[in-house]
Design a protein around this motif. Structure first.
Motif, PDB file in Angstrom:
ATOM      1  N   UNK A   1      45.328   6.750  16.605  1.00 18.55           N
ATOM      2  CA  UNK A   1      44.917   5.817  17.763  1.00 18.55           C
ATOM      3  C   UNK A   1      46.150   4.686  18.018  1.00 18.55           C
ATOM      4  N   UNK A   2      46.589   4.746  19.270  1.00 21.42           N
ATOM      5  CA  UNK A   2      47.699   3.551  19.311  1.00 21.42           C
ATOM      6  C   UNK A   2      47.177   2.333  19.716  1.00 21.42           C
ATOM      7  N   UNK A   3      47.593   1.455  19.011  1.00 19.86           N
ATOM      8  CA  UNK A   3      47.210   0.155  19.030  1.00 19.86           C
ATOM      9  C   UNK A   3      48.324  -0.548  20.312  1.00 19.86           C
ATOM     10  N   UNK A   4      47.693  -1.465  21.024  1.00 18.79           N
ATOM     11  CA  UNK A   4      48.288  -1.871  22.068  1.00 18.79           C
ATOM     12  C   UNK A   4      48.651  -3.622  22.114  1.00 18.79           C
ATOM     13  N   UNK A   5      48.022  -4.307  21.048  1.00 22.38           N
ATOM     14  CA  UNK A   5      48.493  -5.776  20.849  1.00 22.38           C
ATOM     15  C   UNK A   5      48.170  -6.117  19.193  1.00 22.38           C
ATOM     16  N   UNK A   6      48.583  -7.244  18.953  1.00 19.63           N
ATOM     17  CA  UNK A   6      48.336  -7.553  17.489  1.00 19.63           C
ATOM     18  C   UNK A   6      48.088  -9.114  17.588  1.00 19.63           C
ATOM     19  N   UNK A   7      47.297  -9.601  16.774  1.00 18.57           N
ATOM     20  CA  UNK A   7      47.065 -11.119  16.794  1.00 18.57           C
ATOM     21  C   UNK A   7      48.356 -11.817  16.094  1.00 18.57           C
ATOM     22  N   UNK A   8      48.501 -12.982  16.757  1.00 21.41           N
ATOM     23  CA  UNK A   8      49.767 -13.661  16.178  1.00 21.41           C
ATOM     24  C   UNK A   8      49.197 -14.251  14.736  1.00 21.41           C
ATOM     25  N   UNK A   9      50.091 -14.275  13.606  1.00 17.77           N
ATOM     26  CA  UNK A   9      49.542 -15.011  12.638  1.00 17.77           C
ATOM     27  C   UNK A   9      50.643 -14.631  11.420  1.00 17.77           C
ATOM     28  N   UNK A  10      50.504 -15.086  10.253  1.00 17.28           N
ATOM     29  CA  UNK A  10      51.447 -14.980   9.252  1.00 17.28           C
ATOM     30  C   UNK A  10      50.358 -15.531   8.050  1.00 17.28           C
TER      31      UNK A  10
ATOM     32  N   UNK B   1      52.197 -20.958  12.907  1.00 19.06           N
ATOM     33  CA  UNK B   1      51.588 -20.602  13.884  1.00 19.06           C
ATOM     34  C   UNK B   1      50.810 -21.841  14.657  1.00 19.06           C
ATOM     35  N   UNK B   2      51.241 -23.009  14.325  1.00 17.35           N
ATOM     36  CA  UNK B   2      50.917 -24.161  14.947  1.00 17.35           C
ATOM     37  C   UNK B   2      51.257 -24.170  16.102  1.00 17.35           C
ATOM     38  N   UNK B   3      52.395 -23.700  16.729  1.00 18.34           N
ATOM     39  CA  UNK B   3      52.789 -23.654  18.241  1.00 18.34           C
ATOM     40  C   UNK B   3      51.703 -23.389  18.912  1.00 18.34           C
TER      41      UNK B   3
ATOM     42  N   UNK C   1      47.627 -22.081  11.778  1.00 14.03           N
ATOM     43  CA  UNK C   1      47.586 -21.939  10.473  1.00 14.03           C
ATOM     44  C   UNK C   1      46.657 -23.094   9.807  1.00 14.03           C
ATOM     45  N   UNK C   2      46.665 -24.326  10.370  1.00 11.15           N
ATOM     46  CA  UNK C   2      45.581 -25.401   9.831  1.00 11.15           C
ATOM     47  C   UNK C   2      44.334 -25.198  10.218  1.00 11.15           C
ATOM     48  N   UNK C   3      43.887 -24.528  11.564  1.00  9.19           N
ATOM     49  CA  UNK C   3      42.684 -24.210  11.721  1.00  9.19           C
ATOM     50  C   UNK C   3      42.035 -23.225  10.724  1.00  9.19           C
ATOM     51  N   UNK C   4      42.816 -22.280  10.228  1.00 10.04           N
ATOM     52  CA  UNK C   4      42.524 -21.374   9.324  1.00 10.04           C
ATOM     53  C   UNK C   4      42.127 -22.061   8.032  1.00 10.04           C
ATOM     54  N   UNK C   5      43.207 -22.997   7.458  1.00 13.13           N
ATOM     55  CA  UNK C   5      42.918 -23.523   6.245  1.00 13.13           C
ATOM     56  C   UNK C   5      41.532 -24.640   6.235  1.00 13.13           C
ATOM     57  N   UNK C   6      41.336 -25.307   7.380  1.00 14.35           N
ATOM     58  CA  UNK C   6      40.395 -26.004   7.714  1.00 14.35           C
ATOM     59  C   UNK C   6      39.006 -25.142   7.764  1.00 14.35           C
ATOM     60  N   UNK C   7      38.819 -24.079   8.205  1.00 10.88           N
ATOM     61  CA  UNK C   7      37.826 -22.801   8.179  1.00 10.88           C
ATOM     62  C   UNK C   7      37.661 -22.341   6.800  1.00 10.88           C
TER      63      UNK C   7
ATOM     64  N   UNK D   1      51.389 -20.949  -3.866  1.00 12.20           N
ATOM     65  CA  UNK D   1      50.415 -19.715  -3.217  1.00 12.20           C
ATOM     66  C   UNK D   1      50.413 -19.423  -1.749  1.00 12.20           C
ATOM     67  N   UNK D   2      50.091 -18.287  -1.178  1.00 11.33           N
ATOM     68  CA  UNK D   2      49.818 -18.022   0.317  1.00 11.33           C
ATOM     69  C   UNK D   2      48.601 -17.932   0.590  1.00 11.33           C
ATOM     70  N   UNK D   3      48.250 -18.416   1.864  1.00 15.03           N
ATOM     71  CA  UNK D   3      46.787 -18.454   2.233  1.00 15.03           C
ATOM     72  C   UNK D   3      46.834 -17.793   3.690  1.00 15.03           C
ATOM     73  N   UNK D   4      45.882 -17.228   4.169  1.00 15.27           N
ATOM     74  CA  UNK D   4      45.900 -16.538   5.412  1.00 15.27           C
ATOM     75  C   UNK D   4      46.203 -17.577   6.481  1.00 15.27           C
ATOM     76  N   UNK D   5      47.004 -17.122   7.397  1.00 16.61           N
ATOM     77  CA  UNK D   5      47.283 -17.683   8.509  1.00 16.61           C
ATOM     78  C   UNK D   5      46.960 -17.265   9.705  1.00 16.61           C
ATOM     79  N   UNK D   6      45.504 -16.738   9.769  1.00 15.57           N
ATOM     80  CA  UNK D   6      45.078 -15.730  11.058  1.00 15.57           C
ATOM     81  C   UNK D   6      43.960 -16.348  11.415  1.00 15.57           C
ATOM     82  N   UNK D   7      43.951 -16.536  12.907  1.00 15.76           N
ATOM     83  CA  UNK D   7      42.921 -17.371  13.565  1.00 15.76           C
ATOM     84  C   UNK D   7      41.530 -16.804  13.064  1.00 15.76           C
ATOM     85  N   UNK D   8      40.393 -17.682  12.691  1.00 15.36           N
ATOM     86  CA  UNK D   8      39.182 -17.192  12.415  1.00 15.36           C
ATOM     87  C   UNK D   8      38.483 -16.424  13.503  1.00 15.36           C
TER      88      UNK D   8
END
Length: 719
Positions: free
Chosen positions: A247-256, A336-338, A343-349, A636-643
């Motif tokens: 299947x062909x993807x059409x978009x991806x979430x912003x994140x890092x 991803x703060x822009x 990033x910060x909302x993911x760490x708090x979550x 360490x690295x932690x996920x910066x993907x929106x919940x």
């Protein structure tokens, strides 16, 4: 006797034996090869491809789409160089050969972008020539109130402070990067490509004395078709449709990924609350953006802050090891703060859901380093939240942190002050912590109210804007070591931040005199991120398998656009390894053990507390072989993907929902186009030739027995 059939063209020499000509499949194959070569040759003669093109791409969120795109086959238009407002009328009204593909200087695009957008039926696309020097006037394609719907200030928290009612933080913002254009917009450097385009326009398209240009005309084609449309919910739903094997993807979430480290090792395997653990978070943002996705230097908006924090972390290394403070300092670099504080909302979550090494109960206070480029004056402003300060315990800790900062500034060439108590926090990651609970904190900025950054989130927020310049005739290695005035100023800020953090964490006062940031480190960091990422110092501090990432950056500064979630970006990887080298220690173990996260074959515990990385190191004199070594650190690295994407809530109002459309090709080319009458004549002749050939084929085929029959040979014929 061998007979040859010889076909020649430029650079082409195909000999065929006449005997092989009788074997049709071989002859056809040779002719096909020749035809393919001829097509490629002709195509190369027709088109001039543009080498360095950076497009505006499509982004989507919960409610709408922004950015630019072309049609599936690319947008084609007659080239027109826009030089003044009079030329604009030619494009939008009077020009006889629409649609036009407009090339113009960056200041003119800022001024006339709305006119071009409204006249999109006559505009096929736009090429913006990036200047070699920053403009004099201010320019920010961001909004006037960045992240206004995702911070802490809402109707529920304090209506009087919501939506920048008190302070318009980015007064120069025109919102251009958040508009939608239904044609492609590319950025070009002012180099050979631009000169070729201008020459083509001058020779073929320029109207002389009001006359209409004659065919052939110079035209341009831009490809930047975007697959996603409407909003994030729509494109994520289309991602889930599975009608094929692939299947062909059409978009991806912003994140890092966020990058974090602590002055004391914290068990990263056991998530959630840590008994008797109290942490002071020192935070900065990593990302930036501009109108064009691959040009995001973020010098003041991002780099000034996180470089200061990296230098402060390095200054604290010895003091925190020799005399550990009562509290742990946790360095956090958010991605991803822009885009609504990804990033910060993911760490708090994660802290709220026991998915991080500590939780919110472990957080004592927060110090965030924002824009500290010190443009207008050598003065820093200490911003705090007027709403949470109504809590007496929060107010006490905020006052304590401010006192520590003011005390740490003593003896340094820095002055600081507090804004009015009724003023809200500027756009900052700390706002996401306040959304969860009232936590004491201060945001350090170089502005009292409105940003002093005239080029916030634009391509001009670069090294030139931070006054990073070098004497002429310096080699790259000499520039790497040259301490600029900006580096000296940020070194002072880093020293102050380091001392304040140490005091806030409960460190012993005798150690304060030994805490001092290194100007050499600061100048290398600024050079690496804002001038040339692929430099000898960065190369020493990364593993060999990341050299390809530096190679992609080449001699350019780092691009701080957050990108999508498939892999870590170059800024994340660089900051991860730089922080490890600046805060960690070298351990004498083998490369195999280092890569397996252990001190020796029997070590099974240290991997929970430390992270090991094998870096290239430097090559000794008169040798090309690098001497690698192992760094042990708490990085360490932690996920910066929106919940929102984990919860599949693509219309969430609490978390970022930004996605980036996928595309297949980004390219541009110029060519000469014939008049419509000539095109029609050519088409007509082609159709006539086709019909004639079909008729002849039919006649010859129907009379084949008569035309190609041979007399029957006598039975007594001998050979």
């Amino acid at each position: 006797m061998n007979v040859f059939l010889l076909v020649r063209d430029k650079g082409c020499n195909f000999p065929f034996r006449f005997s092989e000509y009788l074997k049709p499949h071989k002859f056809v194959a040779e002719i096909q090869i020749f035809s393919l070569y001829y097509v490629v040759l002709v195509k190369a003669k027709i088109y001039v491809h543009l080498n360095y093109t950076v497009p505006c791409v499509r982004l989507l969120n919960a409610t709408h789409q922004i950015g630019c795109q072309s049609s599936l086959s690319g947008n084609v238009g007659v080239l027109h160089v826009l030089e003044s407002e009079d030329n604009l009328d030619w494009v939008l009204k009077s020009g006889p050969n629409p649609p036009y593909l407009v090339i113009l200087e960056s200041p003119l695009f800022t001024r006339y972008s709305e006119h071009l957008k409204n006249g999109s039926r006559r505009v096929a696309g736009v090429v913006v020539v990036a200047p070699n020097a920053n403009p004099l006037e201010a320019f920010s394609p961001h909004t006037t109130c960045p992240n206004e719907n995702s911070g802490v200030y809402s109707e529920d928290y304090d209506p009087a402070l919501a939506h920048c009612n008190v302070t318009v933080w980015n007064p120069f913002g025109n919102g251009l990067a958040y508009e939608e254009f239904d044609f492609p917009i590319f950025s070009l450097k002012d180099d050979n490509d631009t000169h070729v385009i201008r020459q083509c326009y001058m020779e073929h398209n320029r109207a002389v004395n009001g006359s209409t240009p004659q065919y052939p005309l110079c035209a341009m084609q831009l490809y930047s078709h975007m697959s996603a449309v409407t909003n994030t919910a729509t494109c994520m739903r289309r991602n889930d449709i599975d009608f094929s094997i692939s299947p062909e993807m059409v978009c991806d979430p912003l994140g890092d990924y966020n990058v974090w480290a602590s002055t004391r090792p914290i068990n990263n395997t056991a998530k959630g609350h840590k008994m008797w653990e109290s942490v002071v978070i020192a935070a900065a943002r990593l990302d930036s953006r501009s109108f064009f996705f691959d040009i995001a230097p973020g010098a003041d908006s991002g780099v000034s802050g996180f470089v200061t924090l990296l230098a402060a972390a390095h200054a604290l290394r010895n003091a925190t090891q020799e005399a550990p403070p009562n509290r742990t300092i946790l360095y956090a670099f958010f991605q991803g703060e822009t885009f609504d504080y990804i990033g910060s909302s993911r760490m708090v979550y994660d802290m709220q859901n026991n998915q991080f090494a500590v939780d919110l109960d472990n957080v004592h206070s927060v110090l965030e380093i924002g824009q500290v480029g010190l443009h207008t004056e050598s003065k820093l402003w200490l911003h705090s939240d007027p709403v949470s300060r109504k809590n007496s315990s929060v107010l006490f800790q905020v006052r304590k942190l401010i006192e520590n900062l003011q005390s740490a500034a003593g003896g340094l060439n820095i002055s600081m002050d507090e804004p009015s108590v009724s003023q809200p926090l500027p756009p900052s990651s700390f706002q996401r912590f306040l959304r969860a609970r009232p936590i004491p904190g201060v945001v350090l900025e170089d502005h009292q109210s409105a940003f002093s950054n005239r080029f916030y989130e634009s391509m001009y927020d670069n090294a030139e804007y931070l006054n990073i310049s070098y004497p002429p005739n310096m080699t790259p290695e000499e520039q790497l070591e040259f301490v600029t005035d900006t580096a000296k100023a940020l070194t002072e800020v880093a020293t102050m931040v380091a001392k304040a953090l140490y005091m806030q964490a409960g460190g012993s006062e005798p150690q304060l005199s030994s805490i001092k940031a290194d100007a050499q480190i600061v100048t290398r960091l600024l050079y690496g991120f804002l001038v040339r990422s692929n430099n000898s110092w960065f190369q020493q501090l990364i593993p060999s398998d990341l050299m390809s990432h530096l190679g992609k950056l080449g001699y350019k500064p780092t691009n701080f656009y957050v990108g999508v979630t498939q892999q870590s970006s170059e800024p994340t990887l660089l900051v991860q390894h730089l922080l490890a080298n600046l805060t960690g220690s070298t351990v004498n173990i083998t490369q195999e053990n280092c890569q397996n996260q252990r001190e020796d074959e029997n070590d099974k515990e240290n991997k929970h507390m430390y992270y090991y990385m094998w870096v290239q190191g430097a090559a000794p004199p008169n040798s090309t072989q690098r001497e690698g070594f192992c760094i042990r650190s708490t990085v360490r690295l932690s996920k910066a993907l929106s919940p929102a994407f984990d919860m599949r809530e693509y219309t969430s109002k609490d978390y970022s929902t930004w996605t980036e459309s996928r595309w297949k090709s980004i390219k541009g080319r110029i060519f000469l186009v014939a008049s419509h009458d000539l095109e029609m004549l050519t088409l007509g002749v082609g159709i006539a030739v086709l019909l004639t050939s079909l008729l002849l084929t039919y006649v010859i085929s129907s009379k084949a027995d008569m035309l190609f029959s041979s007399g029957r040979e006598p039975t007594n014929a001998t050979y």
